[in-house]
Design a protein around this motif. Structure first.
Motif, mmCIF file in Angstrom:
data_model
loop_
_atom_site.group_PDB
_atom_site.id
_atom_site.type_symbol
_atom_site.label_atom_id
_atom_site.label_comp_id
_atom_site.label_asym_id
_atom_site.label_seq_id
_atom_site.Cartn_x
_atom_site.Cartn_y
_atom_site.Cartn_z
ATOM 1 N N ASP A 1 -3.730 0.764 -3.869
ATOM 2 C CA ASP A 1 -3.659 2.074 -4.518
ATOM 3 C C ASP A 1 -4.989 2.785 -4.285
ATOM 4 O O ASP A 1 -6.044 2.170 -4.391
ATOM 5 N N SER A 2 -4.943 4.058 -4.009
ATOM 6 C CA SER A 2 -6.149 4.869 -3.881
ATOM 7 C C SER A 2 -5.702 6.294 -3.628
ATOM 8 O O SER A 2 -4.706 6.509 -2.922
ATOM 9 N N PRO A 3 -6.408 7.285 -4.167
ATOM 10 C CA PRO A 3 -6.022 8.668 -3.882
ATOM 11 C C PRO A 3 -6.567 9.184 -2.564
ATOM 12 O O PRO A 3 -6.309 10.329 -2.200
ATOM 13 N N ALA A 4 -7.314 8.349 -1.824
ATOM 14 C CA ALA A 4 -7.960 8.844 -0.602
ATOM 15 C C ALA A 4 -7.937 7.797 0.502
ATOM 16 O O ALA A 4 -8.960 7.472 1.104
ATOM 17 N N LYS A 5 -6.763 7.256 0.805
ATOM 18 C CA LYS A 5 -6.654 6.238 1.847
ATOM 19 C C LYS A 5 -6.749 6.896 3.227
ATOM 20 O O LYS A 5 -6.080 7.892 3.508
ATOM 21 N N THR A 6 -7.545 6.323 4.104
ATOM 22 C CA THR A 6 -7.664 6.826 5.469
ATOM 23 C C THR A 6 -6.517 6.294 6.322
ATOM 24 O O THR A 6 -5.859 5.301 5.961
ATOM 25 N N PRO A 7 -6.271 6.914 7.479
ATOM 26 C CA PRO A 7 -5.253 6.356 8.376
ATOM 27 C C PRO A 7 -5.525 4.905 8.743
ATOM 28 O O PRO A 7 -4.594 4.102 8.827
ATOM 29 N N ARG B 1 -2.989 1.769 8.077
ATOM 30 C CA ARG B 1 -2.517 0.940 9.188
ATOM 31 C C ARG B 1 -2.814 -0.525 8.933
ATOM 32 O O ARG B 1 -1.957 -1.392 9.148
ATOM 33 N N GLU B 2 -4.032 -0.816 8.469
ATOM 34 C CA GLU B 2 -4.386 -2.213 8.184
ATOM 35 C C GLU B 2 -3.436 -2.799 7.146
ATOM 36 O O GLU B 2 -2.978 -3.938 7.285
ATOM 37 N N ALA B 3 -3.142 -2.031 6.112
ATOM 38 C CA ALA B 3 -2.264 -2.532 5.059
ATOM 39 C C ALA B 3 -0.883 -2.852 5.606
ATOM 40 O O ALA B 3 -0.304 -3.908 5.297
ATOM 41 N N LEU B 4 -0.343 -1.961 6.414
ATOM 42 C CA LEU B 4 0.994 -2.197 6.969
ATOM 43 C C LEU B 4 1.003 -3.341 7.969
ATOM 44 O O LEU B 4 1.976 -4.086 8.068
ATOM 45 N N GLU B 5 -0.076 -3.486 8.699
ATOM 46 C CA GLU B 5 -0.151 -4.609 9.635
ATOM 47 C C GLU B 5 -0.222 -5.943 8.903
ATOM 48 O O GLU B 5 0.330 -6.947 9.372
ATOM 49 N N LEU B 6 -0.867 -5.946 7.729
ATOM 50 C CA LEU B 6 -1.001 -7.183 6.962
ATOM 51 C C LEU B 6 0.220 -7.465 6.083
ATOM 52 O O LEU B 6 0.409 -8.590 5.639
ATOM 53 N N GLY B 7 1.013 -6.428 5.786
ATOM 54 C CA GLY B 7 2.153 -6.608 4.895
ATOM 55 C C GLY B 7 1.819 -6.378 3.437
ATOM 56 O O GLY B 7 2.499 -6.890 2.541
ATOM 57 N N ILE B 8 0.782 -5.588 3.181
ATOM 58 C CA ILE B 8 0.346 -5.285 1.818
ATOM 59 C C ILE B 8 1.161 -4.120 1.258
ATOM 60 O O ILE B 8 1.457 -3.150 1.967
ATOM 61 N N ALA B 9 1.533 -4.201 -0.007
ATOM 62 C CA ALA B 9 2.258 -3.113 -0.651
ATOM 63 C C ALA B 9 1.373 -1.884 -0.761
ATOM 64 O O ALA B 9 0.181 -1.985 -1.067
ATOM 65 N N VAL B 10 1.957 -0.707 -0.528
ATOM 66 C CA VAL B 10 1.212 0.553 -0.573
ATOM 67 C C VAL B 10 1.974 1.557 -1.426
ATOM 68 O O VAL B 10 3.182 1.735 -1.259
ATOM 69 N N ASN B 11 1.251 2.217 -2.311
ATOM 70 C CA ASN B 11 1.806 3.329 -3.079
ATOM 71 C C ASN B 11 1.174 4.622 -2.563
ATOM 72 O O ASN B 11 -0.032 4.828 -2.725
ATOM 73 N N ALA B 12 1.982 5.480 -1.946
ATOM 74 C CA ALA B 12 1.475 6.754 -1.444
ATOM 75 C C ALA B 12 1.140 7.658 -2.618
ATOM 76 O O ALA B 12 1.905 7.767 -3.572
ATOM 77 N N ASP B 13 0.003 8.323 -2.534
ATOM 78 C CA ASP B 13 -0.455 9.154 -3.643
ATOM 79 C C ASP B 13 0.079 10.579 -3.598
ATOM 80 O O ASP B 13 0.184 11.223 -4.646
ATOM 81 N N ASN B 14 0.443 11.082 -2.420
ATOM 82 C CA ASN B 14 0.758 12.505 -2.298
ATOM 83 C C ASN B 14 1.585 12.758 -1.035
ATOM 84 O O ASN B 14 1.735 11.864 -0.190
ATOM 85 N N PRO B 15 2.133 13.960 -0.874
ATOM 86 C CA PRO B 15 2.978 14.248 0.291
ATOM 87 C C PRO B 15 2.271 14.078 1.627
ATOM 88 O O PRO B 15 2.879 13.625 2.600
ATOM 89 N N GLN B 16 0.997 14.428 1.710
ATOM 90 C CA GLN B 16 0.287 14.277 2.981
ATOM 91 C C GLN B 16 0.146 12.807 3.356
ATOM 92 O O GLN B 16 0.270 12.436 4.530
#
Length: 461
Positions: free
Chosen positions: A114-120, A124-139
């Motif tokens: 979780d973070s309001p300011a995740k970089t690309p 990418r690292e999170a998805l490559e590792l299989g970590i759950a991600v909560n998107a903060d906003n439409p962008q």
């Protein structure tokens, strides 16, 4: 009734007193080591067990539940490892916190980003590792769109964080569900709810929904109201999708901590019961659950102990000048009304100090007048060579160093009592050396600016 397994804070206080005495006797505290942080290992384990038991008691058998420790509360690798071994995962909000979690051995499937300011790159690292991600906003969701296409086999559970806008508590800075909070999609803004529903209908891979109302200063009723709003949204999404697309609700953490006594209140059991009453469908087994508690797992089990270097008087009021101040208790020093701490007095041998209460100030070592742990506090008189202990500081205190005056980070030690008066210590983090302070302050680049001036001097008239 407290949240300790024995039903009171008495055992915790006794363990703390024994640890302070032992720290002095074993040389972890003294004239040359005037400040340490102490962590009660048994207490941490008790809190983890209480959390698991509270939700097990109200959740349908077989429901997937991940209790993820908010690493920001106490970002120390041995603490994260201990909680992991006690069945607690992690919630991280930066590359640094993720690195700490991985160093502690927490697997990707028990990690939430979780973070309001995740970089690309972070996404990418999170998805490559299989970590759950909560998107903060439409962008951010647009970034996930591209990454999901590029990494179609990712094992990461993905969701969106929503702000239910149910209001704030007594500490504005920690209220994350206000009308203008920086976190999540503001659910009551015009068109926002429909946008969220459509975002899920257009993306079958969105299977989680996240909300978090706040932490210290938030009443249980308001926390439950925020969860209820998220639950209602999940039900709407699933109804319109014609299937259970949202299968997991991340309800955040934020259980407040009682800083006024050794009693642990409110308890996880009380919160779980409040949730069951407000949102009964949350626990019927249709949704997996994720929690993100931090402060409530660690606060009561940490103590900052500092030597009284000098005892003086100003304006007729005693002042104990100690080595614990803004560098370890930043929130208390700058916002004492919101973050008051209890101070316990110990004598030079580390024994609880006795005697009549005397109104006094407890000051820190930093060179500004406001560096005060307590003002006008009635307690046994602190004298030179005594120790002042700031209680309930296991979260957001000694692990969050503020380098005012280049004061060194204190050593942190976990302690275990043997029940017979003996105490053993384990190093969690070593005391910062002066050489490390110099290195972090650019000591390896001492000539950088003067060299730049010399290089540019030829062009100056």
């Amino acid at each position: 009734m407290s949240g300790d397994l024995d039903g009171t804070g008495t055992e915790r206080a006794a363990r703390r007193d024994g640890a302070v005495r032992a720290a002095v006797e074993q040389g972890l505290l003294g004239p040359d080591v005037p400040i340490v942080g102490l962590l009660d290992v048994a207490g941490i384990r008790e809190s983890a067990a209480a959390l698991r038991a509270a939700f097990d008691a109200v959740t349908a058998p077989g429901t997937p539940v991940l209790h993820a420790f908010a690493v920001k509360a106490t970002p120390l690798v041995p603490v994260v490892r201990l909680l992991h071994e006690e069945g607690i995962g992690v919630e991280v909000a930066s590359p640094g916190e993720l690195a700490l979690a991985r160093a502690a051995g927490v697997p990707a499937e028990r990690t939430v980003l979780d973070s309001p300011a995740k970089t690309p790159a972070e996404l990418r690292e999170a998805l490559e590792l299989g970590i759950a991600v909560n998107a903060d906003n439409p962008q951010e969701l647009e970034r996930l769109d591209a990454l999901v296409k590029a990494l179609p086999d990712t094992a990461s559970p993905l969701g969106v964080r929503v702000n239910p806008q149910v209001g704030g508590g007594s500490i504005e800075a920690l209220s994350t569900a206000t009308a203008t909070s920086k976190f999540g999609v503001a659910l009551r803004d015009e068109g926002a709810r429909e946008w969220v529903v459509r975002a899920y209908l257009d993306r079958p891979w969105l299977t989680r929904l996240h909300t978090h109302t706040g932490s210290q200063g938030i009443p249980l009723t308001l926390m439950a109201e925020g969860v209820a709003a998220s639950y209602a949204l999940a039900e709407e999404i699933n109804e319109r999708a014609g299937r259970q697309q949202v299968d997991t609700l991340d309800i955040g953490g934020g259980l407040p901590v009682n800083f006024g006594s050794d009693e642990e209140s409110p308890t996880y059991a009380e919160y779980a019961r409040a949730l069951r009453e407000a949102v009964p469908g949350l626990f019927d087994g249709r949704y997996g659950l994720v929690t993100e508690f931090g402060r409530s797992l660690l606060a009561k089990h940490g103590t900052v102990v500092a030597r009284v270097e000098y005892a003086k008087s100003a304006g007729g009021r005693p002042v104990a000048v100690t080595h614990a101040g803004v560098q370890v208790a930043t929130r208390t020093v700058y916002a004492p009304g919101a973050w008051p701490l209890r101070i316990a007095a110990y004598d030079g041998k580390g024994l609880p100090k006795e005697g009549p209460d005397v109104v006094q100030d407890v000051a820190g070592p930093a060179c500004f007048a406001g560096d005060l742990l307590a003002v006008g506090r009635a307690m046994p008189l602190l004298e030179q060579g005594d120790y002042a202990a700031a209680l309930d500081t296991g979260a957001y205190y000694f692990a969050h160093h503020y380098a005012y005056n280049s004061l060194a980070r204190p050593g942190v030690y976990g302690f275990v009592s043997d029940g017979g008066g003996g105490v053993s210590f384990a190093t969690v983090r070593e005391e910062q050396r002066v050489e490390e302070i110099v290195a972090e302050a650019g000591g390896g680049h001492a000539d950088a600016l003067t060299a730049a001036v010399r290089r540019g001097g030829a062009g100056r008239s």
